[in-house]
Design a protein around this motif. Sequence first.
Motif, mmCIF file in Angstrom:
data_model
loop_
_atom_site.group_PDB
_atom_site.id
_atom_site.type_symbol
_atom_site.label_atom_id
_atom_site.label_comp_id
_atom_site.label_asym_id
_atom_site.label_seq_id
_atom_site.Cartn_x
_atom_site.Cartn_y
_atom_site.Cartn_z
ATOM 1 N N MET A 101 0.809 -1.196 0.000
ATOM 2 C CA MET A 101 0.000 0.000 0.000
ATOM 3 C C MET A 101 0.852 1.260 0.000
ATOM 4 S SD MET A 101 -3.289 -0.942 2.438
ATOM 5 C CE MET A 101 -2.536 -0.287 3.880
ATOM 6 N N ASN A 102 2.156 1.115 0.094
ATOM 7 C CA ASN A 102 3.013 2.287 0.166
ATOM 8 C C ASN A 102 2.979 3.115 -1.102
ATOM 9 O OD1 ASN A 102 4.229 0.284 2.158
ATOM 10 N ND2 ASN A 102 5.292 2.171 2.657
ATOM 11 N N SER A 103 3.245 4.404 -0.915
ATOM 12 C CA SER A 103 3.423 5.320 -2.025
ATOM 13 C C SER A 103 4.841 5.113 -2.558
ATOM 14 C CB SER A 103 3.273 6.748 -1.511
ATOM 15 O OG SER A 103 3.818 7.678 -2.403
ATOM 16 N N PRO A 104 5.079 5.357 -3.829
ATOM 17 C CA PRO A 104 6.443 5.176 -4.323
ATOM 18 C C PRO A 104 7.428 6.178 -3.738
ATOM 19 C CG PRO A 104 5.060 6.151 -6.027
ATOM 20 C CD PRO A 104 4.162 5.776 -4.887
ATOM 21 N N ASP A 105 6.959 7.390 -3.416
ATOM 22 C CA ASP A 105 7.912 8.434 -3.047
ATOM 23 C C ASP A 105 7.693 9.107 -1.690
ATOM 24 O OD1 ASP A 105 5.575 9.642 -3.811
ATOM 25 O OD2 ASP A 105 6.477 10.957 -5.289
ATOM 26 N N ALA A 106 6.651 8.767 -0.970
ATOM 27 C CA ALA A 106 6.430 9.395 0.342
ATOM 28 C C ALA A 106 7.238 8.659 1.409
ATOM 29 C CB ALA A 106 4.946 9.372 0.703
ATOM 30 N N PRO A 107 8.075 9.382 2.147
ATOM 31 C CA PRO A 107 8.846 8.723 3.207
ATOM 32 C C PRO A 107 7.943 8.351 4.381
ATOM 33 C CG PRO A 107 9.227 11.087 3.236
ATOM 34 C CD PRO A 107 8.349 10.810 2.054
ATOM 35 N N VAL A 108 8.152 7.142 4.890
ATOM 36 C CA VAL A 108 7.379 6.634 6.019
ATOM 37 C C VAL A 108 8.339 5.993 7.013
ATOM 38 C CG1 VAL A 108 5.579 4.999 6.738
ATOM 39 C CG2 VAL A 108 5.358 6.195 4.564
ATOM 40 N N GLY A 109 8.122 6.265 8.270
ATOM 41 C CA GLY A 109 8.925 5.644 9.329
ATOM 42 C C GLY A 109 8.302 4.329 9.749
ATOM 43 N N ILE A 110 8.348 3.323 8.858
ATOM 44 C CA ILE A 110 7.721 2.045 9.184
ATOM 45 C C ILE A 110 8.394 1.456 10.414
ATOM 46 C CG2 ILE A 110 6.851 1.564 6.882
ATOM 47 C CD1 ILE A 110 9.168 -0.286 6.402
ATOM 48 N N ILE A 111 7.587 0.797 11.245
ATOM 49 C CA ILE A 111 8.091 0.330 12.529
ATOM 50 C C ILE A 111 7.990 -1.174 12.652
ATOM 51 C CG2 ILE A 111 5.883 0.738 13.705
ATOM 52 C CD1 ILE A 111 7.796 1.692 16.118
ATOM 53 N N ASP A 112 8.987 -1.741 13.250
ATOM 54 C CA ASP A 112 9.052 -3.166 13.535
ATOM 55 C C ASP A 112 8.079 -3.473 14.678
ATOM 56 O OD1 ASP A 112 9.795 -5.783 14.107
ATOM 57 O OD2 ASP A 112 11.842 -5.282 14.697
ATOM 58 N N PRO A 113 7.215 -4.457 14.521
ATOM 59 C CA PRO A 113 6.293 -4.811 15.608
ATOM 60 C C PRO A 113 7.010 -5.126 16.922
ATOM 61 C CG PRO A 113 5.674 -5.948 13.602
ATOM 62 C CD PRO A 113 6.994 -5.268 13.335
ATOM 63 N N TYR A 114 8.224 -5.639 16.827
ATOM 64 C CA TYR A 114 9.002 -5.906 18.040
ATOM 65 C C TYR A 114 9.242 -4.608 18.811
ATOM 66 C CZ TYR A 114 12.799 -7.237 21.135
ATOM 67 O OH TYR A 114 13.575 -7.445 22.250
ATOM 68 N N ASP A 115 9.552 -3.529 18.122
ATOM 69 C CA ASP A 115 9.766 -2.243 18.787
ATOM 70 C C ASP A 115 8.487 -1.749 19.465
ATOM 71 O OD1 ASP A 115 12.452 -2.095 18.108
ATOM 72 O OD2 ASP A 115 12.116 -0.824 16.360
ATOM 73 N N VAL A 116 7.337 -2.010 18.839
ATOM 74 C CA VAL A 116 6.054 -1.632 19.437
ATOM 75 C C VAL A 116 5.828 -2.436 20.720
ATOM 76 C CG1 VAL A 116 3.543 -1.563 19.128
ATOM 77 C CG2 VAL A 116 5.060 -0.993 17.215
ATOM 78 N N GLY A 117 6.061 -3.733 20.648
ATOM 79 C CA GLY A 117 5.881 -4.594 21.817
ATOM 80 C C GLY A 117 6.835 -4.246 22.947
#
Length: 137
Positions: A1-17
Motif C-alpha cells: 500500500m506504500n506510495s512510491p515516493d512518500a517517506p514513512v517511518g515504518i516500525i518493527d512490531p518488536y519495537d512496538v511490543g
Amino acid sequence: MNSPDAPVGIIDPYDVGYLAARLLSQDDPSTHNRAKYVLNGPEDITGEGIVELIEGYIGTKVEHVVFKDTSFIEQMAEEATDSKHLILSIKEAPVTAWEGKCTSSTTSKEIFDIAAPKSTPSEVLKMLLAGMDWGKR
C-alpha cells in the motif's frame, strides 16, 4: 500500500511490543494514563526504497510494482457479512502516510525516553530473510 515516493517511518512490531512492555512494567505508569503518543520507526523509507532493498537481496530488478494498492481491502469486504463498511474504511488509513505525514520525525519525544524504536527496515528484512528466531531478540 506504500506510495512510491512518500517517506514513512515504518516500525518493527518488536519495537512496538518492547515499548508496550516498558510502559506496563513501570513502577508508576500513571504519568502515561490517557496520554497519546505517535510511534514510528527510526528511519524513513519510501515504497521505491522498499523495492530497492528487496532487489538488493534477490539480485534482480523487480519489473512490476503496484503502489498505493488497496484492492485487497475490497476483496476482504466482499467476504465479510456484518462488517463490510468497517473493512472498507481501512482504505483511508494509508492516506496520511501517502501525504508524507508519518515520518520518523513525527515520533513523540516521550518515546525516546521510554524505548526508542531501533530496528531499521533493512535490519528487519535481513532478520526475516535469515529466518531469525524472533523470540531470541
